[in-house]
Enzyme design. Structure first.
Site, short mmCIF file in Angstrom:
data_model
loop_
_atom_site.label_atom_id
_atom_site.label_comp_id
_atom_site.label_asym_id
_atom_site.label_seq_id
_atom_site.Cartn_x
_atom_site.Cartn_y
_atom_site.Cartn_z
N GLU A 128 113.55 98.63 29.60
CA GLU A 128 115.03 97.99 29.85
C GLU A 128 115.60 98.00 28.57
OE1 GLU A 128 114.93 94.54 32.34
OE2 GLU A 128 114.64 95.83 34.13
N HIS A 244 126.57 90.98 33.00
CA HIS A 244 125.64 92.36 33.20
C HIS A 244 126.72 93.39 33.20
CE1 HIS A 244 122.78 95.11 34.76
NE2 HIS A 244 121.90 93.93 34.70
N ARG A 290 122.83 94.27 26.24
CA ARG A 290 123.73 94.04 27.37
C ARG A 290 125.26 93.85 26.85
NH1 ARG A 290 120.14 90.73 31.69
NH2 ARG A 290 119.12 92.58 32.52
N HIS A 351 126.53 87.05 34.69
CA HIS A 351 125.11 87.12 35.12
C HIS A 351 124.13 86.29 34.58
CE1 HIS A 351 121.50 89.38 36.49
NE2 HIS A 351 121.23 89.56 35.34
N ARG A 386 120.86 87.30 25.88
CA ARG A 386 119.26 87.58 26.38
C ARG A 386 118.97 88.87 26.30
NH1 ARG A 386 117.25 87.91 31.57
NH2 ARG A 386 119.22 88.20 32.82
C1 LIG Z 1 120.82 89.56 40.80
C2 LIG Z 1 120.11 88.75 39.50
C3 LIG Z 1 119.14 89.60 39.09
C4 LIG Z 1 118.16 89.22 38.02
N1 LIG Z 1 117.06 89.93 37.42
C5 LIG Z 1 116.33 89.41 36.70
C6 LIG Z 1 115.27 90.27 36.16
O1 LIG Z 1 114.87 91.33 36.79
N2 LIG Z 1 114.45 89.65 35.23
C7 LIG Z 1 114.54 88.51 34.56
O2 LIG Z 1 113.76 88.01 33.95
N3 LIG Z 1 115.82 87.92 35.06
C8 LIG Z 1 116.58 88.25 36.03
N4 LIG Z 1 117.65 87.48 36.15
C9 LIG Z 1 117.90 86.11 35.85
C10 LIG Z 1 116.83 85.26 36.61
O3 LIG Z 1 116.58 85.50 37.78
C11 LIG Z 1 117.24 83.75 36.22
O4 LIG Z 1 117.70 83.56 35.05
C12 LIG Z 1 116.06 82.92 36.31
O5 LIG Z 1 115.54 83.10 37.65
C13 LIG Z 1 116.29 81.43 36.43
O6 LIG Z 1 115.36 80.65 37.09
P1 LIG Z 1 115.35 79.19 37.19
O7 LIG Z 1 114.43 78.70 37.90
O8 LIG Z 1 115.84 78.62 35.75
O9 LIG Z 1 116.86 78.84 38.16
P2 LIG Z 1 117.02 79.22 39.36
O10 LIG Z 1 116.24 80.33 39.90
O11 LIG Z 1 118.67 79.54 39.55
O12 LIG Z 1 116.89 78.20 40.36
C14 LIG Z 1 117.64 76.67 40.46
C15 LIG Z 1 117.32 76.00 41.46
O13 LIG Z 1 118.30 74.70 41.27
C16 LIG Z 1 118.33 74.37 42.49
N5 LIG Z 1 119.61 73.54 42.18
C17 LIG Z 1 120.92 73.65 41.51
N6 LIG Z 1 121.41 72.78 41.39
C18 LIG Z 1 121.13 71.58 42.11
C19 LIG Z 1 121.24 70.17 42.26
N7 LIG Z 1 122.54 69.58 42.01
N8 LIG Z 1 120.38 69.70 43.28
C20 LIG Z 1 119.26 69.88 43.53
N9 LIG Z 1 118.83 71.41 43.37
C21 LIG Z 1 119.69 71.94 42.80
C22 LIG Z 1 119.03 75.59 43.13
O14 LIG Z 1 119.25 75.54 44.50
C23 LIG Z 1 117.85 76.53 42.90
O15 LIG Z 1 116.72 76.42 43.67
C24 LIG Z 1 118.27 87.93 37.42
C25 LIG Z 1 119.55 86.97 38.12
C26 LIG Z 1 120.37 87.46 39.05
C27 LIG Z 1 121.43 86.66 39.57
#
Ligand SMILES: Cc1cc2nc3c(=O)[nH]c(=O)nc-3n(C[C@H](O)[C@H](O)[C@H](O)COP(=O)(O)OP(=O)(O)OC[C@H]3O[C@@H](n4cnc5c(N)ncnc54)[C@H](O)[C@@H]3O)c2cc1C
Length: 531
Positions: A128, A244, A290, A351, A386
């Protein structure tokens, strides 16, 4: 300065209380993986605002970065991450990320996550943007879903882990800078409850919903970053927001991501006249970092006065594309675009948030007992931009570090905490169109705090947001719409202030009035703290 420490008034004597060893907020990869890594003798609750499966993590397409190939090493991964980060990475935390990548991928495989494999049986590796080696492992083009489905199915079987869905965390509870738990709202029965624990882990993801066009789901409203701020946690580099380069552009859908892996497989960016343009902008062409690709597309869109450019992968066969990118292929086809024959219209959208709650390499914040990991946290691994596929990895590495550290933390703290502080204010209900205000903030942010920013635009945006801030300051907050609106207003203000402060261009932060990177003055983090 913000007026209210808590979103609602709190009388602990009148609220139901529930005690645990650890509270994890958020059910993305960071929160769930941290929970799985905590030894099973500890009692954990996971609070999540929708259902377990709703998160950014579940939408991730491309994959996870890990140096596994013979010609690769954590040092190359480190070098690429530092390069993309444009001088703002914390080398110490990046070293942790790249050195602990492979053990966590091994752990995922042992847990039963099935990544794509090459003919020799090893994990299949693709490339990538800004990676100098093939090091992205993947599961088709739905890597996030495959990983999350497996982790969610496992976490449900753990008897020490209680899962509370539709439970929105409003604030963390603190006394003398010690975190004692959270106050949460149960959407199903419209009640508030105190959850008390010695350790609270914030894994609430980013704040993409501050923008009108984003790949992020509706839950990404930056709640965690806001409640951390209200509690006195330090926030870092909020102005660093990644766009993105290639979201699908269609009148009915401007948020669907066309993974960077498509460019990794050779897709070319062409302007509306069919002319390839990336060689004019960067030596890595379509696989430049990016921020570079997004700005190049933005410039081509400006020059041609059209709101999109094209991604061309028509040189690959239908069979290949259907096999390698089944989800992307099917989604595009649903909108009448056959990737094997047609150019895909694409445009940059919000993104990822590089900024967040300031943490160290163990997820510690400046509040005792309050930890953060994943996109909500900022420990400097992404710097100003990132590197692709480093964020699922971030959730794994730092989620795991917190999980494993729990016995040490809990051994050194009192068994159960209580919270007796009463918080009373005089606020009143306000009859306003909250959805309309949120929408306007999203549009203001997209226009003025997007890919290209300047002082006039940022000041204009801040003035507008200040008006809303004054309007809702004394509002009684009663439901999720209210809580989220308060967070929108607070966080957009902080992002705008930080973007105004950084008078230079670096990584994803491009100021048309300060076009150069100014290492002397600005090779440093911008910290925001209440008070
Ligand atoms: C379409 C897309 C494609 C991507 N592709 C990639 C990829 O290929 N590789 C890569 O490394 N990254 C990728 N990313 C980025 C990556 O997915 C995210 O940065 C990462 O998954 C974040 O994980 P996290 O667990 O920190 O947060 P999240 O996965 O966003 O989870 C946050 C959680 O907190 C909960 N929450 C939020 N606020 C509250 C609240 N007030 N009370 C209770 N619960 C709450 C939400 O409901 C959710 O369950 C992509 C992102 C997107 C949107």
């Amino acid at each position: 300065m913000e007026k209210h420490r808590y979103l609602i008034d709190i009388n602990p004597n009148k609220l139901q209380k529930e005690y645990h060893d650890v509270i994890i907020i958020g059910s993305g990869i960071a929160g769930i993986y941290a929970a799985i890594k905590i030894p099973k003798e500890y009692d954990i609750v996971i609070l999540t605002k929708k259902t377990l499966d709703v998160s950014n993590s579940a939408l991730a397409q491309g994959g996870i970065a890990v140096s596994l190939n013979k010609d690769d090493s954590p040092n190359f991964h480190l070098r690429d991450t530092l390069y993309a980060g444009a001088g703002l990475c914390n080398e110490r935390t990046v070293k942790v990320l790249v050195n602990e990548a492979s053990e966590n991928i091994t752990s995922l495989c042992k847990l039963g996550v099935e990544f794509d494999r090459s003919q020799n049986g090893g994990l299949s590796l693709t490339r990538e943007g800004a990676h100098s080696k093939n090091r992205i492992i993947h599961a088709g083009d739905i890597t996030g879903k495959v990983v999350c489905d497996k982790l969610n199915s496992i976490v449900k079987t753990y008897h020490n882990i209680k899962i509370k869905e539709t439970t929105f965390v409003l604030d963390i509870l603190t006394e003398n800078n010690i975190c004692k738990g959270v106050i949460a709202y149960d959407e199903n029965n419209s009640t508030f409850k105190l959850y008390l624990a010695n350790v609270v882990v914030c894994a609430t993801g980013g704040y993409g919903q501050l923008y009108a066009a984003t790949t992020n789901p509706e839950v990404s409203t930056g709640d965690g970053v806001c409640f951390a701020y209200r509690a006195g946690a330090e926030l870092m580099n909020l102005e660093l927001v990644q766009f993105h380069p290639t979201a699908f552009y269609h009148p009915e859908n401007k948020n669907f991501l066309i993974s960077e892996a498509v460019r990794g497989e050779g897709a070319l960016l062409k302007n509306i006249k069919g002319i390839r343009f990336m060689p004019e902008y960067h030596e890595f062409n379509e696989l430049a970092p990016r921020d570079v690709v997004s700005r190049a597309i933005f410039e081509e869109m400006r020059k041609t006065d059209v709101e999109y450019v094209y991604l061309d992968i028509t040189f690959k066969s239908k069979e290949y594309l259907e096999r390698r990118f089944p989800n992307i292929y099917k989604t595009c086809l649903g909108y009448g675009v056959d990737m094997a024959k047609d150019y895909i219209p694409v445009a940059p959208v919000q993104h990822y948030c590089m900024g967040g709650i300031k943490t160290d390499e163990y997820g510690r914040t400046n509040i005792t007992g309050f930890y953060s990991c994943g996109e909500a946290a900022c420990n400097g691994i992404h710097g100003a931009n990132r590197l692709a596929s480093n964020s699922l990895l971030e959730g794994l590495v730092f989620g795991s570090r917190i999980g494993k550290e729990i016995p040490n933390i809990l051994n050194n703290s009192l068994k159960k905490k209580d919270f007796t502080f009463r918080y009373e204010t005089s606020r009143a209900p306000l009859n306003i169109d909250k959805q309309a205000i949120k929408k306007e903030i999203q549009e203001i942010m997209t226009k003025n705090a997007g890919i290209v920013r300047d002082r006039d635009g940022l000041l204009f945006a801040k003035k507008k947001v200040d008006v809303y801030s004054n309007l809702v300051e004394q509002m009684t907050n009663q439901c999720i719409d209210d809580f989220e609106l308060q967070n929108y207003v607070l966080l957009s203000k902080l992002v705008l202030e930080s973007a105004l402060e950084r008078e230079e261009s670096r990584g994803a932060h491009f100021r048309s009035d300060f076009r150069e990177t100014d290492d002397k003055k600005w090779r440093k983090n911008i910290i925001k703290k209440w008070g």
